[in-house]
Design a protein around this motif. Structure first.
Motif, PDB file in Angstrom:
ATOM      1  N   PRO A  86       0.723  -1.083   0.389  1.00  0.00           N
ATOM      2  CA  PRO A  86      -0.128  -0.263   0.296  1.00  0.00           C
ATOM      3  C   PRO A  86       0.613   1.687   0.076  1.00  0.00           C
ATOM      4  CG  PRO A  86      -0.457  -1.227   2.186  1.00  0.00           C
ATOM      5  CD  PRO A  86       0.705  -1.901   0.904  1.00  0.00           C
ATOM      6  N   ASP A  87       2.405   1.333   0.218  1.00  0.00           N
ATOM      7  CA  ASP A  87       2.575   2.508   0.226  1.00  0.00           C
ATOM      8  C   ASP A  87       3.664   2.831  -0.815  1.00  0.00           C
ATOM      9  OD1 ASP A  87       2.115   2.852   2.526  1.00  0.00           O
ATOM     10  OD2 ASP A  87       3.461   2.406   3.411  1.00  0.00           O
ATOM     11  N   PRO A  88       3.982   3.428  -1.145  1.00  0.00           N
ATOM     12  CA  PRO A  88       5.170   4.119  -2.683  1.00  0.00           C
ATOM     13  C   PRO A  88       6.370   4.064  -2.452  1.00  0.00           C
ATOM     14  CG  PRO A  88       3.518   5.908  -1.925  1.00  0.00           C
ATOM     15  CD  PRO A  88       2.453   4.773  -1.313  1.00  0.00           C
ATOM     16  N   ALA A  89       7.011   3.554  -2.912  1.00  0.00           N
ATOM     17  CA  ALA A  89       8.484   3.774  -2.210  1.00  0.00           C
ATOM     18  C   ALA A  89       8.727   4.253  -1.644  1.00  0.00           C
ATOM     19  CB  ALA A  89       9.674   3.471  -3.671  1.00  0.00           C
ATOM     20  N   ASP A  90       8.881   5.590  -1.949  1.00  0.00           N
ATOM     21  CA  ASP A  90       9.877   7.292  -1.217  1.00  0.00           C
ATOM     22  C   ASP A  90       8.954   6.799  -0.264  1.00  0.00           C
ATOM     23  OD1 ASP A  90       7.009   7.516  -2.424  1.00  0.00           O
ATOM     24  OD2 ASP A  90       7.515   9.898  -2.664  1.00  0.00           O
ATOM     25  N   VAL A  91       7.874   6.086   0.146  1.00  0.00           N
ATOM     26  CA  VAL A  91       7.202   6.872   1.688  1.00  0.00           C
ATOM     27  C   VAL A  91       8.539   5.298   1.778  1.00  0.00           C
ATOM     28  CG1 VAL A  91       5.885   5.987   3.057  1.00  0.00           C
ATOM     29  CG2 VAL A  91       4.825   7.449   0.956  1.00  0.00           C
ATOM     30  N   LEU A 113      18.092  11.650   4.294  1.00  0.00           N
ATOM     31  CA  LEU A 113      16.948  10.986   2.257  1.00  0.00           C
ATOM     32  C   LEU A 113      17.105  12.354   1.656  1.00  0.00           C
ATOM     33  CD1 LEU A 113      16.041   9.584   0.550  1.00  0.00           C
ATOM     34  CD2 LEU A 113      13.728   9.770   1.143  1.00  0.00           C
ATOM     35  N   VAL A 114      17.472  12.699   0.851  1.00  0.00           N
ATOM     36  CA  VAL A 114      18.066  13.500  -0.263  1.00  0.00           C
ATOM     37  C   VAL A 114      16.836  14.049  -1.327  1.00  0.00           C
ATOM     38  CG1 VAL A 114      20.422  15.204  -1.808  1.00  0.00           C
ATOM     39  CG2 VAL A 114      20.278  13.700   0.178  1.00  0.00           C
ATOM     40  N   GLU A 115      16.858  12.540  -2.656  1.00  0.00           N
ATOM     41  CA  GLU A 115      15.770  12.619  -3.777  1.00  0.00           C
ATOM     42  C   GLU A 115      15.600  11.910  -2.996  1.00  0.00           C
ATOM     43  OE1 GLU A 115      15.700  14.480  -7.400  1.00  0.00           O
ATOM     44  OE2 GLU A 115      17.908  13.257  -6.548  1.00  0.00           O
ATOM     45  N   THR A 116      14.542  11.189  -3.696  1.00  0.00           N
ATOM     46  CA  THR A 116      13.167   9.635  -4.704  1.00  0.00           C
ATOM     47  C   THR A 116      13.165  10.696  -6.234  1.00  0.00           C
ATOM     48  OG1 THR A 116      11.427  10.094  -3.703  1.00  0.00           O
ATOM     49  CG2 THR A 116      13.201   8.683  -2.436  1.00  0.00           C
ATOM     50  N   THR A 117      13.173   9.031  -6.986  1.00  0.00           N
ATOM     51  CA  THR A 117      12.659   9.729  -8.043  1.00  0.00           C
ATOM     52  C   THR A 117      12.953   8.489  -8.439  1.00  0.00           C
ATOM     53  OG1 THR A 117      14.657   9.371  -9.711  1.00  0.00           O
ATOM     54  CG2 THR A 117      14.681  10.868  -8.688  1.00  0.00           C
ATOM     55  N   ASP A 118      12.055   7.914 -10.063  1.00  0.00           N
ATOM     56  CA  ASP A 118      11.552   6.485 -10.298  1.00  0.00           C
ATOM     57  C   ASP A 118      12.925   5.503 -10.565  1.00  0.00           C
ATOM     58  OD1 ASP A 118       9.503   7.095 -10.397  1.00  0.00           O
ATOM     59  OD2 ASP A 118       8.218   7.489 -12.416  1.00  0.00           O
ATOM     60  N   GLU A 119      13.968   6.409 -11.348  1.00  0.00           N
ATOM     61  CA  GLU A 119      15.828   5.247 -10.666  1.00  0.00           C
ATOM     62  C   GLU A 119      16.085   5.349 -10.224  1.00  0.00           C
ATOM     63  OE1 GLU A 119      14.616   8.871 -13.368  1.00  0.00           O
ATOM     64  OE2 GLU A 119      13.710   7.696 -14.696  1.00  0.00           O
ATOM     65  N   VAL A 147      17.580  -0.231   3.583  1.00  0.00           N
ATOM     66  CA  VAL A 147      16.152   1.023   2.010  1.00  0.00           C
ATOM     67  C   VAL A 147      16.497  -0.104   1.065  1.00  0.00           C
ATOM     68  CG1 VAL A 147      16.840   2.093   0.232  1.00  0.00           C
ATOM     69  CG2 VAL A 147      17.338   3.267   2.082  1.00  0.00           C
ATOM     70  N   GLY A 148      16.677  -1.293   0.362  1.00  0.00           N
ATOM     71  CA  GLY A 148      17.308  -2.538   0.130  1.00  0.00           C
ATOM     72  C   GLY A 148      16.559  -3.392   0.509  1.00  0.00           C
ATOM     73  N   GLY A 149      16.244  -3.713   1.340  1.00  0.00           N
ATOM     74  CA  GLY A 149      14.969  -4.376   2.301  1.00  0.00           C
ATOM     75  C   GLY A 149      13.801  -4.019   2.280  1.00  0.00           C
ATOM     76  N   ALA A 150      13.470  -2.753   2.388  1.00  0.00           N
ATOM     77  CA  ALA A 150      12.267  -1.786   2.503  1.00  0.00           C
ATOM     78  C   ALA A 150      11.216  -1.669   1.513  1.00  0.00           C
ATOM     79  CB  ALA A 150      12.463  -0.682   3.359  1.00  0.00           C
ATOM     80  N   ALA A 151      12.668  -1.528   0.003  1.00  0.00           N
ATOM     81  CA  ALA A 151      12.244  -0.889  -1.106  1.00  0.00           C
ATOM     82  C   ALA A 151      13.117  -1.657  -2.561  1.00  0.00           C
ATOM     83  CB  ALA A 151      11.846   1.042  -1.004  1.00  0.00           C
ATOM     84  N   PRO A 152      12.251  -3.213  -2.341  1.00  0.00           N
ATOM     85  CA  PRO A 152      13.771  -3.060  -3.050  1.00  0.00           C
ATOM     86  C   PRO A 152      13.448  -3.086  -4.878  1.00  0.00           C
ATOM     87  CG  PRO A 152      12.218  -4.738  -2.745  1.00  0.00           C
ATOM     88  CD  PRO A 152      11.856  -3.704  -1.824  1.00  0.00           C
ATOM     89  N   ASP A 153      11.957  -2.009  -5.061  1.00  0.00           N
ATOM     90  CA  ASP A 153      11.405  -1.432  -5.684  1.00  0.00           C
ATOM     91  C   ASP A 153      11.900   0.114  -6.686  1.00  0.00           C
ATOM     92  OD1 ASP A 153       9.985  -1.703  -3.714  1.00  0.00           O
ATOM     93  OD2 ASP A 153       7.900  -0.828  -4.761  1.00  0.00           O
ATOM     94  N   ALA A 154      13.161   0.222  -5.479  1.00  0.00           N
ATOM     95  CA  ALA A 154      12.612   1.349  -5.455  1.00  0.00           C
ATOM     96  C   ALA A 154      14.113   2.238  -6.394  1.00  0.00           C
ATOM     97  CB  ALA A 154      13.883   2.476  -4.011  1.00  0.00           C
ATOM     98  N   GLY A 155      15.079   1.202  -7.371  1.00  0.00           N
ATOM     99  CA  GLY A 155      15.824   1.542  -8.483  1.00  0.00           C
ATOM    100  C   GLY A 155      17.199   1.763  -7.799  1.00  0.00           C
ATOM    101  N   ARG A 156      18.099   2.167  -8.124  1.00  0.00           N
ATOM    102  CA  ARG A 156      19.581   2.253  -8.068  1.00  0.00           C
ATOM    103  C   ARG A 156      20.031   3.477  -6.517  1.00  0.00           C
ATOM    104  NH1 ARG A 156      20.827   4.952 -11.974  1.00  0.00           N
ATOM    105  NH2 ARG A 156      21.541   7.280 -10.669  1.00  0.00           N
TER     106      ARG A 156
END
Length: 188
Positions: A86-91, A113-119, A147-156
Protein backbone atom coordinates in the motif's frame (compact mmCIF):
# COMPACT_ATOMS: atom_id res chain seq x y z
CA UNK A 1 0.35 -21.73 14.16
CA UNK A 2 2.36 -18.75 12.83
CA UNK A 3 6.13 -19.01 12.52
CA UNK A 4 8.42 -17.05 14.75
CA UNK A 5 10.32 -14.37 12.80
CA UNK A 6 13.61 -16.28 12.93
CA UNK A 7 11.95 -19.43 11.60
CA UNK A 8 10.38 -17.39 8.77
CA UNK A 9 13.78 -15.90 7.88
CA UNK A 10 15.37 -19.35 7.79
CA UNK A 11 12.57 -20.63 5.57
CA UNK A 12 12.94 -17.66 3.19
CA UNK A 13 16.70 -18.28 2.95
CA UNK A 14 16.17 -22.00 2.31
CA UNK A 15 13.54 -21.27 -0.34
CA UNK A 16 15.89 -18.84 -2.11
CA UNK A 17 18.64 -21.47 -1.96
CA UNK A 18 16.36 -24.10 -3.50
CA UNK A 19 15.13 -21.75 -6.21
CA UNK A 20 18.63 -20.65 -7.17
CA UNK A 21 19.60 -24.31 -7.51
CA UNK A 22 16.89 -25.12 -10.05
CA UNK A 23 18.90 -23.89 -13.02
CA UNK A 24 21.87 -26.04 -12.02
CA UNK A 25 19.97 -29.32 -12.27
CA UNK A 26 21.54 -31.67 -14.83
CA UNK A 27 18.24 -32.34 -16.58
CA UNK A 28 17.32 -29.12 -18.41
CA UNK A 29 13.77 -30.28 -19.13
CA UNK A 30 13.10 -31.04 -15.46
CA UNK A 31 14.80 -27.80 -14.43
CA UNK A 32 12.61 -25.71 -16.77
CA UNK A 33 9.47 -27.58 -15.70
CA UNK A 34 10.24 -27.03 -12.00
CA UNK A 35 10.88 -23.35 -12.59
CA UNK A 36 7.64 -22.98 -14.58
CA UNK A 37 5.77 -24.73 -11.78
CA UNK A 38 7.20 -22.35 -9.18
CA UNK A 39 6.39 -19.32 -11.34
CA UNK A 40 2.81 -20.54 -11.87
CA UNK A 41 2.38 -21.09 -8.14
CA UNK A 42 3.78 -17.65 -7.31
CA UNK A 43 1.43 -16.08 -9.87
CA UNK A 44 -1.54 -17.96 -8.41
CA UNK A 45 -0.70 -16.95 -4.84
CA UNK A 46 -0.15 -13.37 -6.02
CA UNK A 47 -3.61 -13.27 -7.58
CA UNK A 48 -5.10 -14.67 -4.37
CA UNK A 49 -3.22 -12.15 -2.25
CA UNK A 50 -4.41 -9.35 -4.55
CA UNK A 51 -8.00 -10.43 -4.01
CA UNK A 52 -7.46 -10.54 -0.24
CA UNK A 53 -6.15 -6.96 -0.36
CA UNK A 54 -9.13 -5.87 -2.50
CA UNK A 55 -11.60 -7.44 -0.07
CA UNK A 56 -9.82 -5.85 2.86
CA UNK A 57 -9.87 -2.42 1.19
CA UNK A 58 -13.59 -2.68 0.51
CA UNK A 59 -14.44 -3.25 4.17
CA UNK A 60 -14.64 -0.56 6.80
CA UNK A 61 -11.24 -0.35 8.46
CA UNK A 62 -9.65 -1.98 5.43
CA UNK A 63 -6.92 0.64 5.20
CA UNK A 64 -5.85 -0.17 8.76
CA UNK A 65 -5.81 -3.88 7.93
CA UNK A 66 -3.72 -3.26 4.79
CA UNK A 67 -1.29 -1.22 6.92
CA UNK A 68 -0.97 -4.01 9.51
CA UNK A 69 -0.40 -6.57 6.77
CA UNK A 70 2.26 -4.38 5.12
CA UNK A 71 4.04 -3.83 8.44
CA UNK A 72 4.47 -7.57 8.94
CA UNK A 73 7.95 -8.28 7.58
CA UNK A 74 7.08 -11.50 5.76
CA UNK A 75 3.69 -10.37 4.42
CA UNK A 76 5.12 -6.95 3.52
CA UNK A 77 7.79 -8.57 1.34
CA UNK A 78 5.19 -10.78 -0.30
CA UNK A 79 3.11 -7.69 -1.06
CA UNK A 80 6.22 -6.13 -2.65
CA UNK A 81 6.82 -9.20 -4.83
CA UNK A 82 3.32 -8.84 -6.24
CA UNK A 83 3.32 -5.03 -6.45
CA UNK A 84 0.51 -4.86 -3.88
CA UNK A 85 2.22 -2.90 -1.09
CA UNK A 86 0.00 0.00 0.00
CA UNK A 87 2.93 2.40 0.45
CA UNK A 88 4.87 3.78 -2.51
CA UNK A 89 8.63 3.26 -2.59
CA UNK A 90 9.50 6.80 -1.48
CA UNK A 91 7.42 6.43 1.69
CA UNK A 92 9.07 3.10 2.50
CA UNK A 93 12.54 4.56 1.84
CA UNK A 94 11.87 7.54 4.11
CA UNK A 95 10.59 5.20 6.85
CA UNK A 96 13.62 2.91 6.51
CA UNK A 97 16.06 5.83 6.81
CA UNK A 98 14.26 7.15 9.89
CA UNK A 99 14.24 3.69 11.50
CA UNK A 100 18.01 3.20 11.15
CA UNK A 101 19.07 6.69 12.22
CA UNK A 102 19.42 5.71 15.92
CA UNK A 103 21.66 2.78 14.91
CA UNK A 104 23.76 5.05 12.68
CA UNK A 105 24.06 7.65 15.44
CA UNK A 106 25.30 4.99 17.83
CA UNK A 107 28.05 4.33 15.26
CA UNK A 108 28.96 8.01 15.04
CA UNK A 109 27.04 8.71 11.83
CA UNK A 110 23.73 9.79 10.42
CA UNK A 111 21.74 9.60 7.20
CA UNK A 112 19.45 11.96 5.35
CA UNK A 113 17.18 11.18 2.43
CA UNK A 114 18.07 13.71 -0.27
CA UNK A 115 15.89 12.65 -3.19
CA UNK A 116 13.80 9.83 -4.59
CA UNK A 117 13.03 9.44 -8.28
CA UNK A 118 11.74 6.57 -10.37
CA UNK A 119 15.33 5.61 -11.22
CA UNK A 120 17.19 6.14 -7.95
CA UNK A 121 17.24 7.01 -4.30
CA UNK A 122 19.89 9.47 -3.14
CA UNK A 123 20.93 9.40 0.49
CA UNK A 124 23.59 11.45 2.27
CA UNK A 125 25.51 9.50 4.92
CA UNK A 126 27.61 11.49 7.33
CA UNK A 127 30.21 10.32 9.78
CA UNK A 128 32.18 7.23 10.40
CA UNK A 129 35.66 6.63 11.65
CA UNK A 130 35.02 7.16 15.36
CA UNK A 131 35.11 3.86 17.12
CA UNK A 132 34.70 0.21 16.32
CA UNK A 133 32.32 -0.61 13.48
CA UNK A 134 31.78 3.00 12.49
CA UNK A 135 33.66 3.23 9.21
CA UNK A 136 31.92 4.96 6.30
CA UNK A 137 31.68 1.56 4.59
CA UNK A 138 29.76 0.10 7.55
CA UNK A 139 27.41 3.08 7.64
CA UNK A 140 26.81 2.90 3.87
CA UNK A 141 26.14 -0.85 3.96
CA UNK A 142 23.73 -0.40 6.87
CA UNK A 143 21.80 2.17 4.81
CA UNK A 144 21.88 0.02 1.65
CA UNK A 145 20.59 -3.02 3.54
CA UNK A 146 17.75 -1.10 5.20
CA UNK A 147 16.64 0.76 2.07
CA UNK A 148 17.03 -2.29 -0.18
CA UNK A 149 14.98 -4.41 2.21
CA UNK A 150 12.22 -1.85 2.62
CA UNK A 151 12.02 -0.80 -1.02
CA UNK A 152 13.63 -3.26 -3.43
CA UNK A 153 11.59 -1.59 -6.17
CA UNK A 154 13.12 1.83 -5.48
CA UNK A 155 15.79 1.49 -8.15
CA UNK A 156 19.43 2.37 -7.71
CA UNK A 157 20.65 3.47 -4.27
CA UNK A 158 23.15 6.32 -4.57
CA UNK A 159 24.96 7.19 -1.38
CA UNK A 160 26.86 10.42 -0.91
CA UNK A 161 29.31 10.06 1.96
CA UNK A 162 30.32 13.14 3.93
CA UNK A 163 33.04 12.75 6.54
CA UNK A 164 32.12 14.13 9.92
CA UNK A 165 34.03 17.22 10.97
CA UNK A 166 36.60 16.65 13.67
CA UNK A 167 35.09 17.65 16.99
CA UNK A 168 36.50 20.81 18.53
CA UNK A 169 38.69 20.29 21.55
CA UNK A 170 36.95 21.46 24.69
CA UNK A 171 40.18 22.64 26.28
CA UNK A 172 43.02 23.58 23.94
CA UNK A 173 46.13 21.54 24.69
CA UNK A 174 48.34 24.62 25.09
CA UNK A 175 46.04 25.88 27.87
CA UNK A 176 47.02 22.85 29.96
CA UNK A 177 50.66 23.86 30.02
CA UNK A 178 52.32 26.75 31.84
CA UNK A 179 56.06 27.16 31.56
CA UNK A 180 56.47 23.63 30.25
CA UNK A 181 54.60 21.93 33.09
CA UNK A 182 51.02 20.88 33.51
CA UNK A 183 48.92 23.43 35.35
CA UNK A 184 48.81 22.70 39.03
CA UNK A 185 51.86 20.39 39.00
CA UNK A 186 55.51 20.78 39.74
CA UNK A 187 55.47 24.53 40.34
CA UNK A 188 56.98 24.40 43.67
Amino acid sequence: MPWEEENARRHVARTEELLSGLDTLPDNVASRRALECVEALVDLYGECLGRVMEHAASDEGGEALARRLAEDELVGHLLLVHDLHPDPADVRVRRAVEQIRPQLRSLGGDAELVETTDEAVRIRVQGGGRGCGSSPDVLEQTVRDAVGGAAPDAGRIDIETVQAAEPETLIPVDALFRSGTLTGRGAG
